[in-house]
Design an enzyme around this catalytic site. Sequence first.
Site, PDB file in Angstrom:
ATOM      1  N   ASP A  47       0.840  -1.206   0.000  1.00 34.32           N
ATOM      2  CA  ASP A  47       0.000   0.000   0.000  1.00 34.32           C
ATOM      3  C   ASP A  47       0.875   1.256   0.000  1.00 34.32           C
ATOM      4  O   ASP A  47       0.359   2.376  -0.057  1.00 34.32           O
ATOM      5  CB  ASP A  47      -1.017  -0.007   1.150  1.00 34.32           C
ATOM      6  CG  ASP A  47      -0.364   0.055   2.520  1.00 34.32           C
ATOM      7  OD1 ASP A  47       0.869  -0.032   2.616  1.00 34.32           O
ATOM      8  OD2 ASP A  47      -1.114   0.180   3.518  1.00 34.32           O
ATOM      9  N   SER A  48       2.200   1.063   0.022  1.00 34.73           N
ATOM     10  CA  SER A  48       3.120   2.181  -0.230  1.00 34.73           C
ATOM     11  C   SER A  48       2.848   2.775  -1.606  1.00 34.73           C
ATOM     12  O   SER A  48       3.265   3.898  -1.904  1.00 34.73           O
ATOM     13  CB  SER A  48       4.583   1.706  -0.139  1.00 34.73           C
ATOM     14  OG  SER A  48       4.782   0.517  -0.878  1.00 34.73           O
ATOM     15  N   ASP A  86      -1.247  -6.214  -0.578  1.00 27.07           N
ATOM     16  CA  ASP A  86      -1.376  -5.522   0.704  1.00 27.07           C
ATOM     17  C   ASP A  86      -2.824  -5.073   0.886  1.00 27.07           C
ATOM     18  O   ASP A  86      -3.395  -4.425   0.002  1.00 27.07           O
ATOM     19  CB  ASP A  86      -0.450  -4.292   0.686  1.00 27.07           C
ATOM     20  CG  ASP A  86       0.143  -3.986   2.031  1.00 27.07           C
ATOM     21  OD1 ASP A  86      -0.200  -4.667   3.024  1.00 27.07           O
ATOM     22  OD2 ASP A  86       0.977  -3.059   2.099  1.00 27.07           O
ATOM     23  N   LYS A 116      -1.389  -9.327   2.915  1.00 26.71           N
ATOM     24  CA  LYS A 116      -0.713  -8.830   4.121  1.00 26.71           C
ATOM     25  C   LYS A 116      -1.647  -7.898   4.876  1.00 26.71           C
ATOM     26  O   LYS A 116      -2.300  -7.043   4.267  1.00 26.71           O
ATOM     27  CB  LYS A 116       0.582  -8.093   3.751  1.00 26.71           C
ATOM     28  CG  LYS A 116       1.303  -7.515   4.963  1.00 26.71           C
ATOM     29  CD  LYS A 116       2.706  -7.049   4.619  1.00 26.71           C
ATOM     30  CE  LYS A 116       2.793  -5.690   3.999  1.00 26.71           C
ATOM     31  NZ  LYS A 116       2.203  -4.579   4.793  1.00 26.71           N
ATOM     32  N   GLU A 118      -1.836  -5.400   8.518  1.00 29.19           N
ATOM     33  CA  GLU A 118      -1.033  -4.771   9.569  1.00 29.19           C
ATOM     34  C   GLU A 118      -1.679  -4.971  10.932  1.00 29.19           C
ATOM     35  O   GLU A 118      -2.864  -4.690  11.106  1.00 29.19           O
ATOM     36  CB  GLU A 118      -0.887  -3.266   9.296  1.00 29.19           C
ATOM     37  CG  GLU A 118      -0.066  -2.947   8.066  1.00 29.19           C
ATOM     38  CD  GLU A 118       0.161  -1.451   7.884  1.00 29.19           C
ATOM     39  OE1 GLU A 118      -0.178  -0.659   8.792  1.00 29.19           O
ATOM     40  OE2 GLU A 118       0.695  -1.078   6.816  1.00 29.19           O
ATOM     41  N   GLU A 185       8.762  -4.068  10.912  1.00 30.70           N
ATOM     42  CA  GLU A 185       9.166  -2.763  10.376  1.00 30.70           C
ATOM     43  C   GLU A 185       9.664  -1.829  11.475  1.00 30.70           C
ATOM     44  O   GLU A 185       8.987  -1.632  12.495  1.00 30.70           O
ATOM     45  CB  GLU A 185       7.981  -2.114   9.630  1.00 30.70           C
ATOM     46  CG  GLU A 185       8.352  -0.750   9.051  1.00 30.70           C
ATOM     47  CD  GLU A 185       7.397  -0.239   7.981  1.00 30.70           C
ATOM     48  OE1 GLU A 185       6.500  -0.987   7.544  1.00 30.70           O
ATOM     49  OE2 GLU A 185       7.557   0.926   7.565  1.00 30.70           O
TER      50      GLU A 185
HETATM   51  O1  KIV Z   1       3.436  -1.066   1.682  1.00 32.71           O
HETATM   52  C1  KIV Z   1       4.575  -1.514   1.686  1.00 32.71           C
HETATM   53  O2  KIV Z   1       5.363  -1.317   0.747  1.00 32.71           O
HETATM   54  C2  KIV Z   1       4.977  -2.294   2.847  1.00 32.71           C
HETATM   55  C3  KIV Z   1       6.411  -2.685   2.966  1.00 32.71           C
HETATM   56  C4  KIV Z   1       7.253  -1.498   3.175  1.00 32.71           C
HETATM   57  C5  KIV Z   1       6.620  -3.718   3.996  1.00 32.71           C
HETATM   58  O3  KIV Z   1       4.178  -2.586   3.667  1.00 32.71           O
END
Ligand code: KIV
Length: 267
Positions: A47-48, A86, A116, A118, A185
């Site tokens: 989600d970056s 994500d 993934k 969080e 992280e």
């Molecule tokens: O969103 C992302 O890129 C991440 C990684 C930095 C682990 O969660």
Amino acid sequence: MERKKRTAPSIAAMKKAGEKVAVLTAYDFMTARLLDAAGVDMILVGDSAAMVVLGHENTLPVTLDEMVMLTAAVARARTAALVVGDMPFMSYQASAADAVRSAGRMVKEGGAEAVKLEGGRKIIQKIEGVLDAGIPVMGHIGLTPQSIHELGGYRVQGKNDETRERLLDDARALAQVGCFSMVLEAIPWQLGREITEAVSIPTIGIGAGPHCDGQVLVINDIIGYTEGPAPKFVRGYGDARKVVSEAAEGFVRDVKSGAYPDLDESY
Ligand code: KIV
């Protein structure tokens, strides 16, 4: 030689085999192809993307529809690497039913092979729901950017005894519920080592020191395709901003001067 397809169980088995896990993010088809050819084990459609692709200030605004679209582009590269989607903010926080439905879209429409989420013990029921639907889950604890307002900023986590213990308990809970791996992280390297020794599944560090079972970085950071100073843990391997700028400047120069196109470049 064709690489063997990575799966969630085969990633989990890498810890026992003592093989480090290399993970990078990607958000588009071509980058996924290149990362796969380079030998990464997992591609995380992070989600970056909210920040490095869509230009938002943090990861909160990216929607499930947008993450599904980006994940589908990566999945179309049909990589040997495991594709992890994500789950964006508010696609799973409200209920386990939401988590299952959102994860289902990431797999069914986005082609993700795992998702993934969080959080630690607070979201265990949501993780359980997703696992019960047959979808492998990667955990993510330490600095969890979706909780940026609760954390008060992008700060190193687990620096005192209380938060250290809390993160250790969260890590044990993620392993116990059945996650196949977890991201750690921005935590002190000593805690990265402690968690890695305490759990049976691979820990994938980002700013969590060298003792983790694997490492993940954002692709834009390692190729030099972001603005502003990179975090301390980023190692740069390229200068993509320079490549793009020089190509664009050369094109503008040639168009303005009439040097492009010449007749060999014309029909
Ligand atoms: O969103 C992302 O890129 C991440 C990684 C930095 C682990 O969660």
